[in-house]
Write an enzyme that holds these catalytic residues in place. Sequence first.
Site, PDB file in Angstrom:
ATOM      1  CE1 TYR A 154      15.533 -71.662  24.037  1.00  0.00           C
ATOM      2  CE2 TYR A 154      14.454 -73.679  23.293  1.00  0.00           C
ATOM      3  CZ  TYR A 154      14.379 -72.405  23.813  1.00  0.00           C
ATOM      4  OH  TYR A 154      13.147 -71.861  24.105  1.00  0.00           O
ATOM      5  CE  LYS A 158      14.199 -72.172  27.372  1.00  0.00           C
ATOM      6  NZ  LYS A 158      14.028 -71.043  28.316  1.00  0.00           N
TER       7      LYS A 158
END
Length: 253
Positions: A154, A158
Site C-alpha cells: 500500500y 500510494k
Amino acid sequence: MSTTEQRVAVVTGAARGIGAATAVRLAAEGRAVAVVDLDESACKDTVEKITAAGGRAVAVGADVSDEAQVEAAVARVVEELGAPTILVNNAGVLRDNLLFKMSVSDWDTVMNVHLRGSFLMTRACQKHMVDAGFGRIVNLSSSSALGNRGQVNYSAAKAGLQGFTKTLAKELGKFGITANAVAPGFIATEMTKATAERVGMGFEDFKAAAATQIPVQRVGEPEDIANAIAFFTGDAAGFVSGQVLYVAGGPLN
Ligand SMILES: NC(=O)c1ccc[n+]([C@@H]2O[C@H](COP(=O)([O-])OP(=O)(O)OC[C@H]3O[C@@H](n4cnc5c(N)ncnc54)[C@H](O)[C@@H]3O)[C@@H](O)[C@H]2O)c1
C-alpha cells in the site's frame, strides 16, 4: 465548452466512504457525477443522495483495474452525462501484512487497484479533458506513502501515485489540465473499521487511540477529504498542479 455548462466528474470507489462523500460534495458544487464502484447496485445510495438534493448522477459498475471495464464505464459516462473533465481516482483496497507474510497476490491486488486502476481511468478520461481544454485530476495518496509497518504494498502504491500525479501535471498542463494528490491521514470509513477488526480492537477504541496521536485530537471524516478534493477540482484552482496535500489533522514527520 462554456463555463456555464455543467462539468462532468467521475469518482471511483464512490459507493461508500471518502468516494461517496466526494461524489456528494462535487454534486453540491454543481457537477454531474458518475458514481463508479465494483458493483453498480452498491452505488445506489450515493446516487440517491445526490438526486434527492437536486443533482445529477449515474451509477456505473466497473473494476478500475480492468481495461475493458474502464473503457466501457467511461463510454457510458460520456453517453449518459457527457464528456468527463473531472476525475477522482479514489478506489482502493488494503491487503496489509508484514513483508515476510505478504503473498504475491496481496502485492498485485493493491498495485492493480491503486496504480493500474488510476492509470487506466486517467488514460480513458484524459482525451475528453484535452478536447475540452480543461481538466482536473485528483489521485488519492495516503500518509502511508511515507512508510507504514505492515503496508509495503500500500505504501509503495500510494507513493507511486505521487509520482504519477506529478508526471500527469507536467504532461497535461498545456491542455488546461491539472493533477494533484490528496493524502489523507486516518479517516473513519469501512477501510479503517476493517483494520480495527484485523488488529482485534473495537472501532471506537481504535479511533480514540488514533486521535491522541493527531494534533487536532480527532480522526478525519470523509467530508474532510471531500473538501480538499472540491478545492483541487474547482475552476479557481487552475494554477495549482502537481501538488500533494496531506489532510491529516496536522503535519506528518
Ligand atoms: N480511510 C483512510 O483512513 C484512508 C487514508 C488514506 C488514504 N485512503 C484512501 O482513500 C481512498 C478511499 O478510502 P476509503 O477509506 O473510503 O475506503 P473504503 O474501503 O470505504 O471504500 C473504497 C471503495 O473502493 C471500491 N473499490 C475497491 N476496489 C475497486 C475496484 N477495483 N474498482 C472499483 N472500485 C473499487 C470499494 O468497493 C469501496 O466502495 C482509497 O484509495 C484509500 O486508500 C483512505
